[in-house]
Design an enzyme around this catalytic site. Structure first.
Site, PDB file in Angstrom:
ATOM      1  N   TRP A 312       0.808  -1.122   0.019  1.00 41.18           N
ATOM      2  CA  TRP A 312      -0.068   0.070   0.057  1.00 41.18           C
ATOM      3  C   TRP A 312       0.913   1.309   0.001  1.00 41.18           C
ATOM      4  CZ3 TRP A 312      -5.078  -1.367  -0.847  1.00 41.18           C
ATOM      5  CH2 TRP A 312      -5.530  -2.649  -0.308  1.00 41.18           C
ATOM      6  N   TRP A 388     -15.463  -2.487   4.951  1.00 44.07           N
ATOM      7  CA  TRP A 388     -13.957  -2.008   4.394  1.00 44.07           C
ATOM      8  C   TRP A 388     -13.338  -3.228   3.599  1.00 44.07           C
ATOM      9  CZ3 TRP A 388     -11.627   2.295   3.660  1.00 44.07           C
ATOM     10  CH2 TRP A 388     -12.002   3.181   4.481  1.00 44.07           C
TER      11      TRP A 388
END
Length: 472
Positions: A312, A388
């Protein structure tokens, strides 16, 4: 033999298996029923609870204390920092009240299950019986399984089997127990700990009566149009009962029963809205059973282990802009400001903002999950984590990694006149209904508003490439 009910995520008298069992035990013999609640501010901080949620819990606790006191059940409020203190606190209370049996309804997060094992062991060692009950779901966890007796990992087959179970078992909510004790003074509820001060204004009225009133009002006035209106944030089209479910002031069984009664009262051609709403109760059951069968999802781990390999982006300024509603993407910014100002966000907007963070900004979903919990009045681990991970394509039944919402298109579709945008973005109020969704498309953006921090097309391609490389 005295009975003790340990209230946790079930702040209601009706349809409360632990409370009903305790009262039934007293009916069969001598003794009294007492109740307790443990305030654990340190644990709440570890779990990213929001000031809004803590405020609602304490308000609901006050209402519960009044209801119990009228029946002659004293609610003891104990304050300890974390779950680590629960066993000692309950053992001390059990000794003081000469308790024979402790009753509680199960919770399914990893920390909660560890806490409950420690409590059971500590009390059993002192000859205090411990009884636990399955309560959080309509269908008890473990009762809706595949033909191979495995948990479902995809919602649609789970929902088919769930409806089959409902139609066979006909789960009915329990009435509030008729305990006949001498009326008492309700307990004093302490103020919210300092870390949870200054919550946004309360979204809902507190207590069981208010919860049922809100549920019935939705089903009577907006239920039939739920499917048609639920995705439009400027319309009052959702039930707004999630804060009650999060604290257990309403149970899933009560919602199901009310929904089924509303279904029977409606012509078949008008029942799609209510059936769609009941399916949201099924989604809640689905995410809770994922939490139960796959404990890693409540330990900051992805449901799909292979996605742990994703690299990420460093969050930095982009993450701060997302949190504060300053991304330059109006629907994202309006949604984040709604969350920050009210402690709630419309469900369609939760998906849009989550997907923008995880796909367009390529920021780790765990950061967004924690931020939502730190703001939401209805923050509930199973649902928040499930949502999520769905958006980030790391979870069960997740959105395919190549499916990335375009927030501008979503805004044009679900807020066509910009009504919701204007409510939270005053700097864009003077734009016409087309440009308000994408101010930068006209060149200069209005004073006080920012340019987009991400190129939607290029960032989408980059995210897909990251997932494709992982797959390859």
């Amino acid at each position: 033999m005295n009975q003790l009910v340990w209230f946790r995520n079930d702040l209601r008298c009706a349809d409360n298996p632990a409370l009903t069992a305790a009262c039934e035990a007293v009916k069969q013999g001598d003794g009294e029923v007492s109740a307790c609640f443990l305030i654990t501010p340190g644990q709440w901080q570890q779990h990213d609870w929001s000031p809004a949620r803590v405020a609602l819990v304490l308000d609901h606790l006050e209402a519960l204390g009044r209801d119990l006191a009228r029946s002659g059940i004293k609610l003891e409020i104990l304050t300890h920092s974390t779950f680590d203190d629960s066993a000692d606190a309950l053992l001390t209370l059990a000794r003081r009240l000469n308790i024979h049996t402790l009753h509680f309804n199960e919770e399914y997060g990893v920390n909660e299950r560890r806490r409950d094992r420690a409590v059971r062991n500590a009390l059993a060692a002192q000859d205090v019986r411990v009884c636990k009950y399955r309560d959080q779901t309509v269908a008890p966890v473990g009762s809706v399984m595949t033909q191979q007796d495995q948990p479902y990992s995809v919602f649609t087959p789970f929902s088919r089997r769930w409806w089959e179970w409902v139609n066979v078992e006909h789960p009915m909510p329990l009435a509030a127990p008729q305990y006949k004790g001498k009326a008492l003074q309700p307990p004093e509820i302490p103020a919210a700990p300092g870390a949870f001060s200054n919550p946004p204004p309360a979204l809902v009225k507190t207590g069981e009566a208010a919860a049922h009133s809100a549920l019935n009002e939705f089903l009577d006035s907006r239920g039939v149009d739920y499917k048609k209106n639920r995705d439009f944030p400027a319309i009052n089209g959702t039930s707004l009962i999630s804060p009650y479910l999060a604290s257990g002031v309403l149970s899933g069984r009560q919602c199901l029963q009310a929904g089924l009664e509303a279904l029977r009262a409606e012509p078949s051609s008008e029942s799609d809205g209510i059936r769609t709403w009941i399916n949201e109760i099924c989604w809640r059951d689905f995410y809770i059973q994922i939490l139960y069968h796959y404990p890693r999802v409540s330990m900051h781990r992805a449901y799909k282990p292979e996605t742990e390999q994703l690299k990420w982006n460093t969050p930095g300024n982009d993450f701060e802009a997302w949190k504060n509603g300053n991304t330059g993407i109006p629907i994202v910014d309006a949604a984040m400001r709604q969350l920050n100002q009210t402690g709630w966000m419309h469900n369609r907007l939760r998906m849009i903002t989550a997907m923008f963070l995880t796909k367009n900004l390529f920021v780790d979903w765990r950061l967004g999950e924690a931020y939502f919990m730190s703001k939401l009045a209805d923050g509930f681990l199973a649902s928040n984590n499930g949502g999520w991970q769905w958006s980030a394509s790391t979870g069960t039944d997740a959105a395919p990694y190549f499916r990335v919402f375009n927030p501008v298109t979503q805004s044009e579709r679900f807020d066509p006149k910009g009504t919701f945008l204007r409510q939270y973005l005053p700097e864009l109020r003077d734009l016409d209904n087309k440009r308000i969704h994408n101010p930068a498309a006209g060149g200069t953006v209005p004073k006080g508003y920012t340019r987009p921090i991400a190129d939607l097309k290029e960032s989408r391609k980059a995210a897909i490439a990251h997932f494709q490389a992982l797959k390859d």
